[in-house]
Design an enzyme around this catalytic site. Structure first.
Site, PDB file in Angstrom:
ATOM      1  N   LYS A 204      -1.614  -1.990   7.437  1.00  0.00           N
ATOM      2  CA  LYS A 204      -3.015  -1.794   7.783  1.00  0.00           C
ATOM      3  C   LYS A 204      -3.400  -2.741   8.912  1.00  0.00           C
ATOM      4  CE  LYS A 204      -7.512  -1.195   5.580  1.00  0.00           C
ATOM      5  NZ  LYS A 204      -8.256  -1.253   4.301  1.00  0.00           N
TER       6      LYS A 204
ATOM      7  N   ARG B 232      -1.046  -1.561  -7.201  1.00  0.00           N
ATOM      8  CA  ARG B 232      -1.491  -2.686  -6.369  1.00  0.00           C
ATOM      9  C   ARG B 232      -2.457  -3.578  -7.159  1.00  0.00           C
ATOM     10  NH1 ARG B 232      -1.654  -4.112  -0.896  1.00  0.00           N
ATOM     11  NH2 ARG B 232      -3.687  -4.665  -0.023  1.00  0.00           N
TER      12      ARG B 232
ATOM     13  N   HIS C  42      -2.533   3.261  -6.046  1.00  0.00           N
ATOM     14  CA  HIS C  42      -3.271   2.006  -5.897  1.00  0.00           C
ATOM     15  C   HIS C  42      -3.381   1.237  -7.205  1.00  0.00           C
ATOM     16  CE1 HIS C  42      -5.172   0.049  -2.530  1.00  0.00           C
ATOM     17  NE2 HIS C  42      -6.134  -0.403  -3.309  1.00  0.00           N
TER      18      HIS C  42
ATOM     19  N   TYR D 280      -9.909 -10.090  -7.744  1.00  0.00           N
ATOM     20  CA  TYR D 280      -8.960 -10.142  -8.851  1.00  0.00           C
ATOM     21  C   TYR D 280      -9.159 -11.375  -9.729  1.00  0.00           C
ATOM     22  CZ  TYR D 280      -6.789  -6.366  -6.338  1.00  0.00           C
ATOM     23  OH  TYR D 280      -6.579  -5.170  -5.704  1.00  0.00           O
TER      24      TYR D 280
ATOM     25  N   HIS E  61      -4.392  -8.742   2.881  1.00  0.00           N
ATOM     26  CA  HIS E  61      -5.838  -8.720   3.060  1.00  0.00           C
ATOM     27  C   HIS E  61      -6.217  -9.627   4.231  1.00  0.00           C
ATOM     28  CE1 HIS E  61      -6.724  -7.475  -1.388  1.00  0.00           C
ATOM     29  NE2 HIS E  61      -6.485  -6.445  -0.600  1.00  0.00           N
TER      30      HIS E  61
ATOM     31  N   ARG F 124       0.828  -1.205   0.000  1.00  0.00           N
ATOM     32  CA  ARG F 124       0.000   0.000   0.000  1.00  0.00           C
ATOM     33  C   ARG F 124       0.866   1.260   0.000  1.00  0.00           C
ATOM     34  NH1 ARG F 124      -2.283  -3.628   3.704  1.00  0.00           N
ATOM     35  NH2 ARG F 124      -4.439  -4.266   3.199  1.00  0.00           N
TER      36      ARG F 124
END
Length: 327
Positions: free
Chosen positions: A185, A259, A256, A291, A282, A160
């Site tokens: 995160k 990513r 992003h 994806y 994640h 990120r």
């Protein structure tokens, strides 16, 4: 004029301090503050200055305001995800106020939060586009060498924006071929593989450019700004948007988009979705599974090669009466 100790700003400062004590990151607190200041400003324009003056009808009115607001940058309505973020921050703030007995009731307790759009990450770069963007920085300058190393790291790792800004010099471990993401995160650490090409660009930047940019005292940020300090996240987005424009790429996004591109290209080349989940950091597989929907070209090839009806030849004129579907 003295500040009201029961006003919005004073109460939010108390809320922020409580959040720090609970271990929330400054990034999380800053995002909450950004959302709440927009709400506070809207309230003050209407003569509302204290949390105790907020009622559920006022919050519902603010929710309608968000729904009808046009983003001046995109000339589009605010996304449901953005609206959801603001309303969740408001709900958390009032939940804390009620627990501290600073309001008589929680006007946000039953507010309906809009569901986030389950959109596909369509804005990713093709392999030709990613290579075009990567060649845009001027490598004759320290800034250009830095920017090439940043974009190579983005594409190679999929980390990120805040995670790349928080990298320290020792976090890129060339001997092991990994990048150590610290307090990403959710304040979680993880180790992410990084390719040799990206490591070579990082090495070129640290050897030939970083010392020209860094300011004393050196806080050992891997990538530093033009003023020699830690790169602000929004500044990083501005740089990358500039390179996308120079590449004549009109797709939305900035940091992003790397990513999305990382995850899409990995999956197209056969990477298991669970491994991509681990690299992206994640929490749940559902986020990463988005994806799997963007590799439609591969799915069409598999369908054409394996589905019986897809392999049937079109009927000729002599067979038209037989093959025509019934009316």
């Amino acid at each position: 004029m003295p500040r009201d100790p029961a006003g919005f700003e004073a109460r939010f400062e108390q809320f922020a301090e409580a959040s720090r004590i609970k271990g929330h990151s400054e990034d999380t607190i800053n995002r909450s503050q950004y959302s709440m200041r927009k709400f506070f400003a809207w309230c003050e324009e209407r003569g509302i200055f204290r949390p105790t003056d907020i009622t559920r009808p006022i919050l519902e009115r603010y929710q309608r305001h968000l729904f009808h607001t046009i983003n001046p940058r995109t000339d589009r309505p605010l996304s449901l995800a953005y609206q959801q973020t603001i309303l969740v921050h408001i709900r958390s703030f009032f939940r804390w106020l009620i627990r501290q007995n600073l309001v008589l009731y929680n006007p946000a307790a039953d507010i309906d939060i809009p569901r986030r759009d389950n959109t596909l990450p369509t804005d990713f770069l093709s392999r030709e586009e990613i290579e075009r963007v990567l060649t845009q920085p001027n490598l004759a300058t320290a800034q250009g060498l830095r920017d090439r190393a940043i974009m190579e790291t983005f594409y190679s790792t999929g980390i990120r924006r805040m995670e790349i800004c928080n990298l320290k010099i020792d976090d890129a471990v060339r001997e092991q071929g990994v990048v150590i993401v610290r307090k990403g995160k959710g304040r979680k650490d993880r180790v992410v593989p990084i390719g040799e090409r990206a490591l070579q660009w990082i090495a070129a930047y640290t050897q030939d450019a970083r010392h020209k940019l860094v300011a004393a005292p050196d806080e050992r940020w891997l990538f530093v700004s033009n003023t020699g300090k830690q790169i602000p996240r929004n500044r990083l987005n501005g740089w990358i948007r500039g390179y996308l424009r120079k590449s004549d790429i009109q797709k939305r996004g900035a940091s992003h988009i790397f990513r999305h591109t990382f995850a899409t290209h990995m999956h197209q080349n056969g990477a298991d979705i669970r491994f991509i989940q681990a690299m992206l950091g994640h929490k749940g597989l559902a986020t990463t599974e988005r994806y799997t929907h963007v590799v439609i070209d591969q799915l069409k090839k598999i369908h054409a090669a394996t589905h019986p009806a897809a392999q049937m030849k079109p009927a000729g004129p002599a067979d038209s009466a037989i093959s025509r579907p019934p009316d």
